[in-house]
Design a protein around this motif. Structure first.
Motif, PDB file in Angstrom:
ATOM      1  N   ARG A  66       0.820  -1.215   0.000  1.00 32.91           N
ATOM      2  CA  ARG A  66       0.000   0.000   0.000  1.00 32.91           C
ATOM      3  C   ARG A  66       0.856   1.269   0.000  1.00 32.91           C
ATOM      4  N   ARG A  67       2.160   1.111  -0.189  1.00 34.32           N
ATOM      5  CA  ARG A  67       3.083   2.263  -0.191  1.00 34.32           C
ATOM      6  C   ARG A  67       3.873   2.277  -1.497  1.00 34.32           C
ATOM      7  N   PRO A  68       3.278   2.776  -2.587  1.00 33.61           N
ATOM      8  CA  PRO A  68       3.938   2.714  -3.894  1.00 33.61           C
ATOM      9  C   PRO A  68       5.270   3.465  -3.951  1.00 33.61           C
ATOM     10  N   ARG A  69       5.389   4.590  -3.235  1.00 36.31           N
ATOM     11  CA  ARG A  69       6.656   5.327  -3.261  1.00 36.31           C
ATOM     12  C   ARG A  69       7.770   4.513  -2.600  1.00 36.31           C
ATOM     13  N   THR A  70       7.427   3.809  -1.526  1.00 35.84           N
ATOM     14  CA  THR A  70       8.425   2.944  -0.878  1.00 35.84           C
ATOM     15  C   THR A  70       8.827   1.804  -1.801  1.00 35.84           C
ATOM     16  N   LEU A  71       7.849   1.233  -2.512  1.00 30.59           N
ATOM     17  CA  LEU A  71       8.151   0.157  -3.453  1.00 30.59           C
ATOM     18  C   LEU A  71       9.071   0.645  -4.567  1.00 30.59           C
ATOM     19  N   ALA A  72       8.843   1.884  -5.042  1.00 30.16           N
ATOM     20  CA  ALA A  72       9.714   2.455  -6.074  1.00 30.16           C
ATOM     21  C   ALA A  72      11.130   2.624  -5.535  1.00 30.16           C
ATOM     22  N   GLY A  73      11.243   3.075  -4.281  1.00 28.71           N
ATOM     23  CA  GLY A  73      12.553   3.224  -3.661  1.00 28.71           C
ATOM     24  C   GLY A  73      13.257   1.889  -3.516  1.00 28.71           C
ATOM     25  N   ILE A  74      12.505   0.854  -3.159  1.00 27.78           N
ATOM     26  CA  ILE A  74      13.080  -0.489  -3.037  1.00 27.78           C
ATOM     27  C   ILE A  74      13.585  -0.980  -4.383  1.00 27.78           C
ATOM     28  N   LYS A 166      18.580   3.392   1.212  1.00 28.76           N
ATOM     29  CA  LYS A 166      18.186   2.600   2.371  1.00 28.76           C
ATOM     30  C   LYS A 166      17.927   3.478   3.591  1.00 28.76           C
ATOM     31  N   LYS A 167      18.748   4.503   3.756  1.00 26.90           N
ATOM     32  CA  LYS A 167      18.566   5.409   4.888  1.00 26.90           C
ATOM     33  C   LYS A 167      17.213   6.108   4.786  1.00 26.90           C
ATOM     34  N   GLN A 168      16.834   6.492   3.574  1.00 25.29           N
ATOM     35  CA  GLN A 168      15.559   7.179   3.390  1.00 25.29           C
ATOM     36  C   GLN A 168      14.377   6.231   3.527  1.00 25.29           C
ATOM     37  N   LEU A 169      14.562   4.951   3.161  1.00 25.99           N
ATOM     38  CA  LEU A 169      13.466   3.982   3.273  1.00 25.99           C
ATOM     39  C   LEU A 169      13.237   3.549   4.720  1.00 25.99           C
ATOM     40  N   GLY A 170      14.334   3.320   5.457  1.00 25.99           N
ATOM     41  CA  GLY A 170      14.216   2.948   6.859  1.00 25.99           C
ATOM     42  C   GLY A 170      13.617   1.576   7.107  1.00 25.99           C
ATOM     43  N   LEU A 171      13.845   0.631   6.191  1.00 27.26           N
ATOM     44  CA  LEU A 171      13.298  -0.733   6.378  1.00 27.26           C
ATOM     45  C   LEU A 171      14.237  -1.575   7.241  1.00 27.26           C
ATOM     46  N   PRO A 172      13.700  -2.505   8.053  1.00 26.79           N
ATOM     47  CA  PRO A 172      14.559  -3.444   8.786  1.00 26.79           C
ATOM     48  C   PRO A 172      15.377  -4.301   7.819  1.00 26.79           C
ATOM     49  N   ALA A 173      16.482  -4.858   8.313  1.00 28.59           N
ATOM     50  CA  ALA A 173      17.436  -5.551   7.442  1.00 28.59           C
ATOM     51  C   ALA A 173      16.825  -6.738   6.712  1.00 28.59           C
ATOM     52  N   ALA A 174      16.176  -7.652   7.432  1.00 27.48           N
ATOM     53  CA  ALA A 174      15.657  -8.871   6.806  1.00 27.48           C
ATOM     54  C   ALA A 174      14.558  -8.555   5.805  1.00 27.48           C
TER      55      ALA A 174
END
Length: 306
Positions: A66-74, A166-174
Motif C-alpha cells: 500500500r506504499r507505492p513510493r516505498t516500493l519504487a525506492g526499493i 536505504k537510509k531514506q526507506l528505513g526498512l529493517p534488514a531482513a
C-alpha cells in the motif's frame, strides 16, 4: 554480555565475513559472474523467506504493497545493490581483489559527496580536505592502472547510492533484503533458465561441493547484513564508522598476501592517499561527535529534581 559488547561482536563478525568474501567467490568459478549473481539473488530470497516465516513476520508485505513510493525506492535500491554485487563478483574473479578493496575504502568519501550533491548538506573544512585528497588518490591510481579504477568507482558509487536510498526507506534488514532480492529474482530465474537451455550453466555440473557453495550464497549474503543491523542498533555511529574499515583491510590482505596481486609503488602511494583522507575524515567525525555531546543540554528528570 552488555549490549555494547554484543554490538561490537555483531559488527566485527559482519565485517569479518565481508572481508573474506574474495576467498568464497573464487571457489565459485567456473560459474560466470552473472550466474553467481543470479544464484546469490535467488537463494537470498529463499533463505530470508524461511527466516521471516520462522519469525512469523510475513505480514509486513501487505502494508508495503500500500506504499507505492516505498516500493519504487526499493526497486532503485535493488538495482543499485544488484550492480554492486555483480561488479564485486566480476572484480574478484578477474583477479582484481585489490581494486575491489579500494572501492570500499573510498565508499565513505562517496557517501559524503552524495550528501552534498543529493541532500544539499554543507561540509566542514576537514571533510572538504578529505574529499580533495581522495580525488588526488583516484588520479594517482588512474595513472598507475592506465585507466580509471572503474571497478572501485562503481562499487563505491553503487553502495553509496544504495546506502542513501536505504537510509531514506528505513526498512529493517531482513525485510529490506527480502523485497530487494525479490525484485531481482524474476530476471535472475529467467537468466538461469536461459543458460540451462544453452548448456552454459555451471550449477550441478562441476561437483557437489560447488553446487552447495552456490546454494549457500543466499545465507552468506543475508547473515552479515543481519549481524550488521544488530550492531547498528547497539553501537554509536562513530564506533560503527571505525568498524567499516575492517572489511576492505581484510580484502586488501586477501588480494596482496593470498592471491599475490601486484602492489607497485604508485598504487601503494594512491592507497596511502586514500588512507590519509580516511584518517582526516574519521578524526573530524570523532571531533564533531565530542563537540555535539558537550553542547547537548543536560536534562534533569522531575524525579531527580525532587
Amino acid at each position: 554480555m552488555t549490549p555494547l559488547r554484543l554490538g561490537y561482536l555483531y559488527g566485527f563478525a559482519a565485517y569479518l565475513m565481508w572481508g573474506f568474501f574474495p576467498l568464497y567467490f573464487k571457489l565459485l568459478r567456473p560459474a560466470g559472474p552473472l550466474e553467481i549473481l543470479a544464484h546469490r539473488v535467488v537463494w537470498s530470497v529463499a533463505f530470508v523467506a524461511l527466516l521471516l516465516l520462522a519469525m512469523r513476520n510475513i505480514g509486513f508485505l501487505r502494508a508495503l504493497l500500500r506504499r507505492p513510493r516505498t516500493l519504487a525506492g526499493i526497486a532503485v535500491a535493488a538495482v543499485l545493490i544488484g550492480v554492486n554485487w555483480f561488479t564485486y563478483i566480476y572484480g574478484v574473479n578477474s583477479d582484481r581483489v585489490v581494486e575491489t578493496a579500494l572501492g570500499y575504502f573510498i565508499n565513505p568519501l562517496v557517501v559524503v559527496l552524495l550528501g552534498v550533491v543529493v541532500l544539499r548538506e554543507r561540509l566542514r573544512p576537514a571533510q572538504w580536505w578529505a574529499l580533495g585528497i581522495g580525488t588526488v588518490a583516484v588520479a594517482v591510481l588512474t595513472v598507475d592502472y592506465g585507466q580509471l579504477p572503474y571497478i572501485a568507482l562503481i562499487l563505491a558509487l553503487t553502495f553509496g547510492g544504495y546506502s542513501l536510498v536505504k537510509k531514506q526507506l528505513g526498512l529493517p534488514a531482513a525485510e529490506g533484503l527480502f523485497v530487494e532480492s525479490a525484485v531481482l529474482a524474476l530476471p535472475a530465474l529467467g537468466y538461469l533458465g536461459w543458460i540451462a537451455t544453452t548448456g552454459d550453466i555451471a550449477f550441478g555440473q562441476v561437483s557437489t561441493a560447488h553446487t552447495l557453495l552456490l546454494v549457500l550464497a543466499g545465507a552468506l549474503t543475508a547473515i552479515p547484513l543481519l549481524l550488521f543491523a544488530g550492531a547498528a542498533n547497539r553501537l554509536p555511529l562513530s564506533s560503527l564508522g571505525m568498524l567499516q574499515y575492517v572489511g576492505p583491510i581484510l580484502q586488501l590482505g586477501c588480494g596482496v598476501l593470498i592471491f599475490h596481486e601486484p602492489m607497485p609503488p604508485a598504487r601503494l602511494a594512491g592507497f596511502a592517499l586514500v588512507w590519509l583522507a580516511l584518517i582526516i575524515f574519521t578524526a573530524d567525525g570523532f571531533r564533531q561527535a565530542r563537540r555535539t555531546r558537550r553542547q547537548r543540554p543536560l536534562v534533569v528528570s522531575p524525579a531527580a529534581a525532587r
